[in-house]
Design a protein around this motif. Structure first.
Motif, short mmCIF file in Angstrom:
data_model
loop_
_atom_site.label_atom_id
_atom_site.label_comp_id
_atom_site.label_asym_id
_atom_site.label_seq_id
_atom_site.Cartn_x
_atom_site.Cartn_y
_atom_site.Cartn_z
N UNK A 1 0.82 -1.23 0.00
CA UNK A 1 0.00 0.00 0.00
C UNK A 1 0.85 1.26 0.00
N UNK A 2 2.08 1.14 0.51
CA UNK A 2 2.99 2.28 0.49
C UNK A 2 3.90 2.26 -0.73
N UNK A 3 3.75 1.24 -1.59
CA UNK A 3 4.58 1.07 -2.78
C UNK A 3 6.06 0.99 -2.42
N UNK A 4 6.34 0.26 -1.34
CA UNK A 4 7.71 0.07 -0.88
C UNK A 4 8.14 -1.39 -1.07
N UNK A 5 9.44 -1.64 -1.11
CA UNK A 5 9.91 -3.04 -1.23
C UNK A 5 9.44 -3.89 -0.05
N UNK A 6 9.23 -5.16 -0.31
CA UNK A 6 8.96 -6.11 0.77
C UNK A 6 10.25 -6.24 1.57
N UNK A 7 10.16 -6.06 2.89
CA UNK A 7 11.35 -5.99 3.72
C UNK A 7 11.54 -7.29 4.51
#
Length: 325
Positions: free
Chosen positions: A64-70
């Motif tokens: 939802x934040x358009x960030x990499x899976x961490x």
């Protein structure tokens, strides 16, 4: 096929792209990423319902934040001093990083922001509890970074692997040391006789990892004293909150007692910690299997040493490899 030909072939396969259908539906994307993260092809142990829910929530938060899976892997910043390969990385680290790359490649294929695979390292504490020179810890970190740099051309462009030392979370070395001393004092005050009580297995683990001094060996409680510092350090580490953030998925080779990680081992056939083990190959069906051998497994193994030269892969431990008979 020689070991060198096999390793070059495995690297070439690592570089091959994964073709998978992509979805614009957020719920479908989250579910697909969850399936890849928890795939039994890579996962060595079952997940608790609670941590499975955390994994899905973490994926959703990043999508939802358009960030990499961490994915945050917790581990040591040293090579076990008992091993001839110390203090630098060897094939164990290379094979483990290749294995983790294969694990997350499908995620990178279906999710444009990709994956951030962060290795959260116990760094300067190693010198205090294991009696290793800080230069050896730094040599290990440098060799790990060299492996990451070597593998980068073989990985998806949207996969980022990083090394994060716990010491980097403190403004100064002094600030870290102050927190550690406070934690040691607090823990000691809460324990009978100021020391933890260790099981036989815990005593053996401490003896394996610590390069004990003659002064320590003269003290019947030296292992308990080391574990006091280690436990106090773990409290300091936990207090940073670095690996427990809601958007992070904790990874380790084996399960944590409290179930708060996904345990994937180090290769398809190994669960030994790569920093405390040795990378090797085992012949099978005209090819080879990648293994990480623990010190106990290494003692029992029968192997030959085969010459290997892989362009770009440098360091004292990469000119030959153990091949199990």
């Amino acid at each position: 096929m020689t070991p060198q030909e096999y390793i070059q072939s495995a690297l070439a396969q690592l570089k091959e792209p994964v073709e998978l259908p992509q979805s614009d539906n957020e719920a479908e994307l989250i579910e697909a990423i969850f399936r890849f993260v928890t795939s039994k092809k890579f996962r060595k142990y079952s997940l608790t319902e609670e941590y499975a829910a955390h994994i899905k929530n973490s994926i959703a938060e990043n999508v939802r934040a358009n960030k990499p899976i961490n994915l945050t892997f917790l581990g040591g910043c040293y090579k076990l001093w008992r091993l001839a390969e110390a203090p630098e990385s060897d094939w164990a680290e290379l094979f483990a990083h290749m294995y983790f790359t294969r694990w997350v490649k499908p995620i990178c294929a279906i999710y444009e922001p990709g994956v951030w695979f962060d290795f959260f390292l116990d760094d300067i504490i190693v010198s205090r509890i294991n009696n290793l020179p800080e230069k050896d810890v730094e040599a290990y970190r440098k060799s790990r970074q060299q492996i990451l740099d070597f593998l980068k051309p073989y990985q998806p462009s949207n996969l980022k692997m990083t090394l994060t030392g716990i010491s980097s979370l403190f403004a100064t070395r002094e600030a870290y040391e102050k927190e550690l001393e406070k934690s040691i004092e607090k823990l000691a005050s809460e324990l009978p006789d100021g020391l933890p009580r260790l099981t036989e297995a815990q005593l053996a683990t401490t003896a394996l990892n610590v390069k004990a001094t003659s002064e320590q060996l003269a003290d019947s409680k030296w292992r308990e004293k080391v574990e006091l510092v280690h436990s106090a350090y773990m409290a300091v580490k936990g207090a940073t909150g670095y690996s427990t953030a809601s958007d992070k998925i904790r990874v380790f080779t084996q399960p944590f007692p409290n179930g708060t990680c996904i345990a994937v081992g180090t290769t398809k056939d190994s669960i030994a910690k790569f920093w405390a083990g040795i990378g090797s190959l085992k012949r099978r069906d005209g090819s080879y299997r990648q293994l990480v051998l623990s010190p106990n497994q290494l003692e029992q193994a029968q192997f030959s040493l085969e010459q290997v030269v892989v362009e770009g892969l440098e360091g004292k431990n990469f000119s030959r490899i153990r091949v199990l008979n």
